[in-house]
Design an enzyme around this catalytic site. Structure first.
Site, PDB file in Angstrom:
ATOM      1  CG  HIS A  84      27.587 -18.877  17.461  1.00  0.00           C
ATOM      2  ND1 HIS A  84      28.561 -18.988  18.421  1.00  0.00           N
ATOM      3  CD2 HIS A  84      26.895 -17.752  17.754  1.00  0.00           C
ATOM      4  CE1 HIS A  84      28.466 -17.961  19.258  1.00  0.00           C
ATOM      5  NE2 HIS A  84      27.451 -17.197  18.878  1.00  0.00           N
ATOM      6  CB  SER A  94      32.294 -19.671  14.087  1.00  0.00           C
ATOM      7  OG  SER A  94      31.667 -19.471  12.830  1.00  0.00           O
TER       8      SER A  94
END
Length: 418
Positions: free
Chosen positions: A11, A63
């Site tokens: 991300h 992430s």
């Protein structure tokens, strides 16, 4: 060589949602660092040179916030994190680039179809229990509004893993999800049945583009959403099997051609974390993608035509914005636009920071597309040469509304000197 493309799943959320600056985040820094490294990139003045692209893949549950909280990991400074995570991608990409030996040869081809993802009958070959199932009209789940632990919360009162909606919040939305749709979307806690509302106004997409692009031995599967790591792997395996190629020659290009939130595996969907709550078309969304991509892959391998289906309607004429225009701007009393409020020092040490402030108007008056809000120039042989602008990592342009009643503003420009 004119450029390089490096796919890696993560991300772009090293910088938090509290940031008010336009920022390319970690992937933007990865491209910036490579394109500005003069060991690899040789160009004169500002002539465009080597292009380094860092597209995303199946990053749905990946992430960059390594400490599992927003803006944290590997440091507690979000801008340092974007730089470090970007450097890691850039460094590895350059290592592979320098040692690459296999030419990308062969034909170029592609197939694209449009699929009504709210109405797919999925055969047992692609479902976990081997039985036929259907996708559902889109529903945004309650845990979607919780956000995620690692990338940032959204709305208080919602938590990841919610299966029972918060009744007083749902009642306030005055949106009723019929029992048949709630059953189809089980175990999702329904928040808004956007698929039922889209007949009135397009809230979430229904007809989505599925595409496979062949570039020699490389096959890019273009998926219109955020596929999780495992969901993307399953699609890659399905397509590789249909094409008769190694799975390493198939990549999932996420966020492509359209956007339909997340795509999770049925097992991930059952957990109803943020990603599962954001999987619009129910538990069998991923199996539907696998089935439909398998059809596209089979057509590509056989070299036969495939019906494109019905393209989504053009809704551009119905779009609206909540953004306001610039109401008015004024300079402070006894000042003019462009006046210097704080000038630079006569000199600076390396590693120092130069700061200047100007009287300005709202930046929406002129977005400087194709241009810049600032330049750092060097005097070379009697001529000023631009060496940095607002796209460089060392510079920052901040706009501040000093007085909303009188419409006065200032621009603060900083340059962190290498």
């Amino acid at each position: 060589d004119v450029g390089a493309i490096s796919w890696f799943a993560t991300h772009n959320t090293s910088i938090t949602n509290k940031n008010t600056l336009i920022s390319p985040d970690n992937k933007g820094y990865a491209a910036y660092s490579w394109e500005h490294d003069h060991e690899d990139v040789r160009y004169l003045d500002n002539t465009p040179g080597f292009v380094a692209a860092f597209p995303n893949t199946n990053a749905g549950d990946m992430s960059p916030n390594l400490n599992l909280k927003p803006g944290s990991g590997p440091t507690e400074n979000e801008f340092d994190n974007a730089r470090i995570i970007g450097e890691r991608q850039s460094t590895k990409a350059r290592e592979i680039y320098r040692t690459a030996t296999t030419p990308l040869t062969g034909s170029v081809d592609s197939r694209l179809v449009y699929v009504d993802m709210e109405n797919v009958t999925v055969g047992g070959a692609f479902t976990p229990d081997g039985k036929e199932h259907r996708t559902c009209p889109a529903v945004v789940g309650a845990s979607t509004l919780a956000g995620s632990v690692e990338d940032g919360p959204a709305i208080p009162g919602f938590t990841e893993g919610m299966r029972n909606p918060v009744s007083h919040i749902i009642d306030a939305l005055k949106v009723d999800t019929p029992s048949w749709l709630a059953s189809c979307q089980y175990p999702k806690a329904s928040l808004v049945p956007t698929g039922l509302l889209s007949n009135l106004y397009p809230v979430t997409p229904r007809i989505l583009p599925l595409q496979i692009v062949k570039i020699g031995r490389l096959h890019l599967v273009a998926g219109p959403g955020e596929f999780t790591i495992t969901a993307g792997l399953r699609v890659r395996r399905t397509v590789a099997e249909q094409l008769g190629v190694p799975v390493g020659d198939v990549l999932l290009q996420g966020y492509a051609n359209a956007y339909s939130q997340y795509v999770t595996t049925p097992e991930e969907y059952d957990a109803q974390q943020y990603e599962g709550g954001s999987t619009l078309y129910g538990r069998y969304t991923l199996p539907a993608y696998q089935q439909e991509f398998a059809k596209v892959a089979a057509s590509l391998r056989a070299g036969t035509a495939i019906g494109r289906g019905t393209a989504p309607p053009d809704e551009s004429g119905r779009q609206f914005t909540l953004q306001t225009g610039v109401v008015y701007d004024n300079p402070p009393m006894a000042r003019s636009f462009g006046d210097v409020l704080t000038g630079p020092a006569a000199s600076y040490e390396r590693g120092g920071t130069a700061t200047v402030e100007f009287v300005t108007g709202h930046p929406k008056n002129n977005l400087r597309r194709g241009g810049t809000f600032l330049e750092v120039q060097r005097l070379v042989d009697g001529r000023w040469v631009r060496v940095l602008d607002d796209g460089d990592w060392q510079t920052t342009y901040r706009w501040t509304r000093v007085n909303g009643l009188t419409g006065t503003s200032k621009a603060t420009i900083t340059w962190s000197i290498d």
